[in-house]
Design an enzyme around this catalytic site. Structure first.
Site, PDB file in Angstrom:
ATOM      1  N   GLY A  75       0.820  -1.081   0.011  1.00 49.46           N
ATOM      2  CA  GLY A  75      -0.012   0.060  -0.053  1.00 49.46           C
ATOM      3  C   GLY A  75       0.594   1.115  -0.301  1.00 49.46           C
ATOM      4  O   GLY A  75       0.036   2.256   0.213  1.00 49.46           O
ATOM      5  N   LEU A  76       1.821   1.328  -0.163  1.00 46.31           N
ATOM      6  CA  LEU A  76       3.099   2.293  -0.134  1.00 46.31           C
ATOM      7  C   LEU A  76       3.045   3.184  -1.364  1.00 46.31           C
ATOM      8  O   LEU A  76       3.671   3.585  -1.872  1.00 46.31           O
ATOM      9  CB  LEU A  76       4.491   1.999   0.486  1.00 46.31           C
ATOM     10  CG  LEU A  76       4.096   1.669   1.809  1.00 46.31           C
ATOM     11  CD1 LEU A  76       5.344   1.275   3.132  1.00 46.31           C
ATOM     12  CD2 LEU A  76       3.011   2.714   2.888  1.00 46.31           C
ATOM     13  N   GLY A  77       2.659   2.581  -2.896  1.00 44.48           N
ATOM     14  CA  GLY A  77       2.308   3.028  -3.865  1.00 44.48           C
ATOM     15  C   GLY A  77       3.718   2.109  -5.007  1.00 44.48           C
ATOM     16  O   GLY A  77       4.561   3.537  -5.669  1.00 44.48           O
ATOM     17  N   SER A  78       4.392   1.243  -4.702  1.00 50.92           N
ATOM     18  CA  SER A  78       5.531   0.933  -4.667  1.00 50.92           C
ATOM     19  C   SER A  78       5.359  -0.098  -6.408  1.00 50.92           C
ATOM     20  O   SER A  78       6.404   0.165  -7.155  1.00 50.92           O
ATOM     21  CB  SER A  78       5.928  -0.618  -4.324  1.00 50.92           C
ATOM     22  OG  SER A  78       5.680  -2.087  -4.643  1.00 50.92           O
ATOM     23  N   SER A  79       4.313   0.140  -7.426  1.00 47.44           N
ATOM     24  CA  SER A  79       4.183  -0.539  -8.705  1.00 47.44           C
ATOM     25  C   SER A  79       4.014   0.736  -9.065  1.00 47.44           C
ATOM     26  O   SER A  79       5.177   1.044  -9.940  1.00 47.44           O
ATOM     27  CB  SER A  79       2.888  -1.032  -8.656  1.00 47.44           C
ATOM     28  OG  SER A  79       1.860  -0.788  -8.486  1.00 47.44           O
ATOM     29  N   ALA A  80       3.559   1.692  -8.515  1.00 49.88           N
ATOM     30  CA  ALA A  80       3.974   3.138  -9.280  1.00 49.88           C
ATOM     31  C   ALA A  80       5.156   3.559  -9.269  1.00 49.88           C
ATOM     32  O   ALA A  80       5.535   3.968 -10.205  1.00 49.88           O
ATOM     33  CB  ALA A  80       3.315   4.378  -8.923  1.00 49.88           C
ATOM     34  N   ALA A  81       6.057   3.938  -8.234  1.00 51.35           N
ATOM     35  CA  ALA A  81       7.389   3.448  -7.821  1.00 51.35           C
ATOM     36  C   ALA A  81       8.206   3.275  -8.955  1.00 51.35           C
ATOM     37  O   ALA A  81       9.430   3.515  -9.324  1.00 51.35           O
ATOM     38  CB  ALA A  81       7.727   3.603  -6.802  1.00 51.35           C
ATOM     39  N   ASP A 123      -1.036   7.740  -7.022  1.00 51.22           N
ATOM     40  CA  ASP A 123       0.035   6.873  -6.760  1.00 51.22           C
ATOM     41  C   ASP A 123       0.915   7.485  -7.676  1.00 51.22           C
ATOM     42  O   ASP A 123       2.574   7.826  -7.015  1.00 51.22           O
ATOM     43  CB  ASP A 123       0.639   5.254  -6.706  1.00 51.22           C
ATOM     44  CG  ASP A 123      -0.669   4.957  -5.459  1.00 51.22           C
ATOM     45  OD1 ASP A 123      -1.837   5.472  -5.386  1.00 51.22           O
ATOM     46  OD2 ASP A 123      -0.902   3.705  -5.458  1.00 51.22           O
TER      47      ASP A 123
HETATM   48  C1  MEV Z   1      -5.628   3.316  -2.442  1.00 52.00           C
HETATM   49  O1  MEV Z   1      -4.391   3.588  -1.396  1.00 52.00           O
HETATM   50  C2  MEV Z   1      -6.594   4.431  -1.235  1.00 52.00           C
HETATM   51  C3  MEV Z   1      -8.578   4.608  -1.554  1.00 52.00           C
HETATM   52  O2  MEV Z   1      -8.934   5.627  -1.449  1.00 52.00           O
HETATM   53  C4  MEV Z   1      -8.032   4.350  -3.325  1.00 52.00           C
HETATM   54  C5  MEV Z   1      -8.333   5.443  -4.812  1.00 52.00           C
HETATM   55  O3  MEV Z   1      -7.680   6.406  -4.329  1.00 52.00           O
HETATM   56  O4  MEV Z   1      -7.939   5.094  -5.747  1.00 52.00           O
HETATM   57  C6  MEV Z   1      -8.822   3.648  -1.159  1.00 52.00           C
END
Ligand code: MEV
Length: 289
Positions: A75-81, A123
């Site tokens: 959930g720390l945006g690793s694929s985007a990074a 992200d």
């Molecule tokens: C996920 O990192 C954040 C959510 O608000 C989804 C999104 O913003 O696309 C749950």
């Protein structure tokens, strides 16, 4: 040969509510992904769908080496990074003259394709530009940077963004009288947070309120609650899950002198702790050698 890196991100406030047009606040964080690209006559065998798509879209061939400080699927945006660092390195190595905006946009399109339509433009934007970002459904805008002392706790529990977004959608459908006021309250919390960046104590309290509201939407997890309580008990000003929830990571905002203690309380719960703060650079060229 070109080496570029790009940072990960956390949602400070407003996740899930942004899906309903409410404002969210996201921030680039120090851990990064580093990518080296070297032009070649053919592209080396790639396991990652993100990397394959970067080479395919930009229509180039070469080899790539990736080193990440971010745990994937946390959930720390690793694929985007990974995607943004790769596009930036290809752009540099092949002299494609893409602007940062084009890189952010292409990165989002790649994420959307690989994640079958469910990517978040937040992200890729945050990873490209860094800093503190105000997110609305239609746009992303840079806010003045703030040096927030943060500790991240990774539960290690796998989480699925699409599943969590669907869970909230179901609740909005089945119990609008409960879910909608909760989402409205998350909006008020984010608005108040925007006025509270000078006051870490208040920001921490707002995180606690945001956490309670996210739990009311059903996106909490016992492992997240455990880390949130541990961080607060160790002296954090406040703590909440970050991102989609249902697992993944939490964040705590701390008095600077207590960062190590809060991190220790998180690792004592068998979770990974990262002491960090804002990254203001976004994607950047790395000097090698
Ligand atoms: C996920 O990192 C954040 C959510 O608000 C989804 C999104 O913003 O696309 C749950």
């Amino acid at each position: 040969m070109a080496t570029w890196s790009a940072p990960g991100k956390v949602f400070l406030f407003g996740e899930h509510a942004v899906v309903y047009g409410k404002p969210g606040i996201a921030m680039a964080i120090k851990p990064r992904v580093f990518v080296t690209v070297r032009r070649g006559r053919r592209t080396t065998e790639l396991k990652s769908a993100y990397l394959k798509e970067c080479f395919r879209r930009l229509n180039v061939k070469g080899s790539i080496y990736v080193r990440s400080q971010l745990t994937s699927s946390s959930g720390l945006g690793s694929s985007a990074a990974v995607t943004i660092a790769t596009l930036s390195a290809i752009n540099d190595e092949f002299g494609l003259s893409m602007t940062r905006d084009e890189i952010a946009r292409t990165g989002y399109e790649i994420e959307k394709k690989v994640q079958m339509g469910l990517a978040s433009p937040t992200d890729t934007y945050v990873s490209t530009f860094g800093g503190l970002v105000l997110v609305t459904q239609e746009s992303r805008r840079m806010l003045p940077p703030r040096n927030l002392p943060l500790v991240i706790g990774n539960t290690g529990v796998p989480h699925y963004t699409a599943q969590m977004v669907n869970h909230v959608r179901e609740m909005v459908k089945s119990h609008p009288g409960i879910a909608k006021p909760v989402i409205d309250a998350i909006e008020v919390v984010a608005q108040e947070a925007l006025r509270s960046f000078e006051d870490l104590k208040r920001l921490g309290w707002l995180m606690d309120v945001n956490q309670a509201l996210l739990e009311a939407l059903g996106v909490g997890h016992p492992a997240l609650s455990r880390l949130v309580v541990a961080a607060r008990t160790a002296g954090a000003f406040g703590a909440k899950l970050t991102g989609a929830g249902g697992g993944g990571c939490m964040i705590a905002i701390c008095p600077p002198r207590l960062k190590n203690r809060v991190a220790g309380a998180i690792t004592a719960c068998d979770a990974e702790a990262i002491i960090t703060t804002i990254d203001t650079e976004g994607a950047r060229r790395e000097r090698v050698g």
